[in-house]
Design an enzyme around this catalytic site. Sequence first.
Site, short mmCIF file in Angstrom:
data_model
loop_
_atom_site.label_atom_id
_atom_site.label_comp_id
_atom_site.label_asym_id
_atom_site.label_seq_id
_atom_site.Cartn_x
_atom_site.Cartn_y
_atom_site.Cartn_z
N LYS A 116 0.89 -1.17 0.00
CA LYS A 116 0.09 0.08 -0.05
C LYS A 116 0.80 1.21 0.10
O LYS A 116 1.71 1.69 0.89
CB LYS A 116 -0.73 0.01 1.17
CG LYS A 116 -1.97 1.25 1.18
CD LYS A 116 -3.04 0.92 2.31
CE LYS A 116 -4.29 1.91 2.30
NZ LYS A 116 -4.23 3.14 2.40
N ASP A 147 1.56 5.21 -0.09
CA ASP A 147 1.44 6.58 0.45
C ASP A 147 1.71 7.50 -0.40
O ASP A 147 2.50 8.37 -0.34
CB ASP A 147 1.99 6.83 1.88
CG ASP A 147 1.34 8.08 2.81
OD1 ASP A 147 0.16 8.40 2.31
OD2 ASP A 147 1.94 8.15 3.70
N GLU A 159 2.99 2.05 3.77
CA GLU A 159 1.72 2.31 4.69
C GLU A 159 0.86 1.07 4.97
O GLU A 159 0.13 1.17 6.08
CB GLU A 159 0.75 2.95 3.59
CG GLU A 159 -0.35 3.86 4.25
CD GLU A 159 -1.15 4.85 3.53
OE1 GLU A 159 -1.79 5.57 3.95
OE2 GLU A 159 -0.99 4.68 2.20
#
Length: 323
Positions: free
Chosen positions: A30, A32, A174
């Site tokens: 994930k 950011d 993230e």
Amino acid sequence: MAESIRRAPAPMLAVGGAPPEGPGWAREMKWDGVRVIADCAGGECKLFSRNANDVSGSYPELTAALERLGNGRALTLDGEVIAQDAGGAPAFGLLQRRMHVVRPGEQLMSEVPVQLFAFDLLSIDGHSLVAEPYLVRRERLAELAWEAPLSAPPHWLDVDAAQLLQVADEHRLEGIVSKRTDSVYLPGRRSPAWVKTPLRLNTEVVVAGWTPGSGAFQRTFGSLVLGAHDPDGRFVFIGNVGTGFTHAARRVIRQTLGEIEITTSPFDPPPPESVAGGWRWVEPILVGDVEYREFAGERLRMPAWKGLRTDKVPAQVEVPPIR
């Protein structure tokens, strides 16, 4: 080209939760950054934000690279624009310097280079892939000739989610996203076929006001007053954030607050402590990003400011889930 722009789809969204167990799941990191849909047709490429705004002007090096990637082909990609800090980790605060500049100069582009991490291919050569399963779309995505500042980050099958989360934490990412390997792409919909698991909780907020500052912050503000919309659509108070700001960000935000100040609270009723605290109110039109430890239903615990967002409108900002 106009027709292609009008048809640029809204991105598919993930639900939050623990990584699903069992077979049939792929994992991705994930990132950011800022979610975008890249739409290329007729030799010209555009970038669109989550709320369908054309943000191409902010990232001219990415649109130029996409045009080289497409080489005249029609493409629609889903991905994330990121800026990396000195250690190589995506830094949303650094990306802020690019997000709000429509026509960046050479110096800014050199100081804050950006990349596009593409993780889905929605169409190619006029053929839609949204009804194809995830693994087919990823296979077609990998066939493109990727060159910096564009890339297609990897996905993993049959890996331990806890171990991958540890790797994400070590690299200051993230979190991870789990995706059903047979999932189709659902434009504009939030689906349990995609599950995001952040290492730290993040949420969008609406800036509703500020509290007076003291000491070094006397000329700016002490904290920002935060709001969001509850399940009934009411705009409610969810806490204050006073950390995570650079001095430069404080000055810029304080100037903006002065331009949108109003005399009455946008909350009904206002927080009880607002009168004694001398809180000031603004039109609830600014959307920000905060990181926090938990939310028990009243106020965010230990929030830290990450930056303003331009890819969401206030009406889209909802109270975070209780956890």
